[in-house]
Design a protein around this motif. Sequence first.
Motif, mmCIF file in Angstrom:
data_model
loop_
_atom_site.group_PDB
_atom_site.id
_atom_site.type_symbol
_atom_site.label_atom_id
_atom_site.label_comp_id
_atom_site.label_asym_id
_atom_site.label_seq_id
_atom_site.Cartn_x
_atom_site.Cartn_y
_atom_site.Cartn_z
ATOM 1 N N ARG A 221 0.872 -1.167 0.000
ATOM 2 C CA ARG A 221 0.000 0.000 0.000
ATOM 3 C C ARG A 221 0.909 1.217 0.000
ATOM 4 O O ARG A 221 1.755 1.359 0.887
ATOM 5 C CB ARG A 221 -0.841 0.004 1.276
ATOM 6 C CG ARG A 221 -2.299 -0.265 1.013
ATOM 7 C CD ARG A 221 -3.031 -0.469 2.279
ATOM 8 N NE ARG A 221 -3.267 0.797 2.985
ATOM 9 C CZ ARG A 221 -4.045 0.891 4.057
ATOM 10 N NH1 ARG A 221 -4.650 -0.172 4.524
ATOM 11 N NH2 ARG A 221 -4.223 2.055 4.662
ATOM 12 N N ILE B 156 -3.932 -10.803 13.599
ATOM 13 C CA ILE B 156 -5.335 -10.416 13.394
ATOM 14 C C ILE B 156 -5.528 -8.901 13.362
ATOM 15 O O ILE B 156 -6.657 -8.424 13.331
ATOM 16 C CB ILE B 156 -6.241 -11.040 14.477
ATOM 17 C CG1 ILE B 156 -5.701 -10.728 15.886
ATOM 18 C CG2 ILE B 156 -6.368 -12.533 14.271
ATOM 19 C CD1 ILE B 156 -6.652 -11.108 16.997
ATOM 20 N N SER C 56 -6.894 -7.981 8.813
ATOM 21 C CA SER C 56 -7.274 -9.170 8.053
ATOM 22 C C SER C 56 -8.320 -8.795 7.018
ATOM 23 O O SER C 56 -8.712 -7.639 6.907
ATOM 24 C CB SER C 56 -7.759 -10.274 8.989
ATOM 25 O OG SER C 56 -8.385 -9.750 10.114
ATOM 26 N N GLY D 42 -11.950 4.252 16.053
ATOM 27 C CA GLY D 42 -12.117 5.610 15.540
ATOM 28 C C GLY D 42 -13.351 6.241 16.164
ATOM 29 O O GLY D 42 -14.382 5.571 16.344
ATOM 30 N N GLY E 111 -12.668 -2.513 16.122
ATOM 31 C CA GLY E 111 -12.567 -3.885 15.651
ATOM 32 C C GLY E 111 -12.542 -4.854 16.831
ATOM 33 O O GLY E 111 -11.856 -4.610 17.825
#
Length: 441
Positions: free
Chosen positions: A101, A189, A192, A266, A307
């Motif tokens: 990325r 993790i 993912s 967030g 998450g």
Amino acid sequence: MKKSPELMDKIVSLCKRRGFIFQSSEIYGGINGFWDYGPYGSAMKRAVEQLWWNYMVETRENVAGLDSTIICHPKVWKASGHLDKFGDLMTDCRDCKARHRVDQMEDAAKCPNCGSNNLTPPREFNLMMKTYVGPVSDEEHVAYLRAETCQPIFVDFENVRISTRMKLPFGIAQIGKAFRNEINPRNFIFRSREFSQMEMEFFCNDEDAMKWYEYWKNERIKYYRDILGFRDEEIKIHDHETLAHYAKAALDIEFQFPFGWGELEGVHHRGTWDMSRHEEFSGESMQYFEQETGKKFFPTVIETSVGVDRTILALLCHSYDEDMAESKKEGVEEDVRVVLRLPAIVSPVQVAVLPLTKKLAEPAEKICRDLRRFFRCEFDVTGSIGKRYRRQDEIGTPFCLTYDFESVEKNSVTVRHRDSMSQDRIDVNQLKAYFEKAIYK
Ligand code: ATP
């Protein structure tokens, strides 16, 4: 424990060895970016989700729950902007074939893997996962797996409002799977391609939005400090310097992982963007009618989004510890005791019931059976008591209950505490109350 990169290897290895997390489809060589939660991992995952749900929904009058589908009408993702610009720039190294990325490369002209500068020009890459609904696999039947759990919350706003008769301000929360075709899944993790999110969208008047933004920021920090027990030096707030055009404020709550600081959650001021877009694309009104003033307007949205998997990873990193125990082995003075100092509320096993000998198994098993109705329990009769304690320490069991010969006479057991290693003698009839107090405080 010090957060060195080796810590990550130790955690990954413990997760596999003890049945927390396995690579998905391992016998076929695995599939990058997908992980399975084993027996202890799935117990912990449920506990983490339930804890968040209790804190964010069940203990509040003004937040309602939702459990929406993973596949929605494709227009949802058109309206949300995901189909047009939910992506990252990526580049491939022509030499080592690694894919990166661009925003994550320190030097966008050099491959971080092999150092080569033989890179392809950056290309746009959409992260939405595609599938087909119905018998024909053509463009007309394309659908997408949701990339975030919040969009269906916006779409269902009116149904929830009418069915609950709630008035602004109020929130809608949901926990569920999200899918992103991440270019570079990594750090176990942490990143993912299939993961779970816990999101809450809070709808309010625009004038009050910044007040609610501060409120939810503080509530979330309180959650990490007081409920999960994260230390001040483990978490920090990162205020976004550049904001989406519709947003007034945004921040990340970051955790210090062994590989560096990483976003855990967030908290976002989303303005009226989502609601106005869904009105535009669906043709249905997404506005709120305020009876008191007779005004109709788009509610402003404050979002908290975290998450599940990153929470679990943060908990494992926070809890992993090694200390020196006196060794029972000949010639070895000290032994490393691996211990997960997990908060009892999320430990996969909360109480381990350990009869001192096999002869005492039956009455101990009965105690275990009774406690199982209220706590996550495990019964273990194999091996020396020392080894059994060690096994429980490694999976983060806060309390080991030992049934010994005195138990038969006095109807009492010893309870060993994982962290202090202190022991209490407790009457069997008092066990439920004792653990309730210790686990739920
Ligand atoms: P990142 O910048 O790390 O890709 P993001 O800003 O895209 O994350 P959001 O879209 O705000 O993340 O998603 C909210 C939360 O969902 C994140 O804080 C994180 O905890 C979790 N999350 C996002 N992407 C992933 C992923 N690929 N794997 C695991 N969890 C993720």
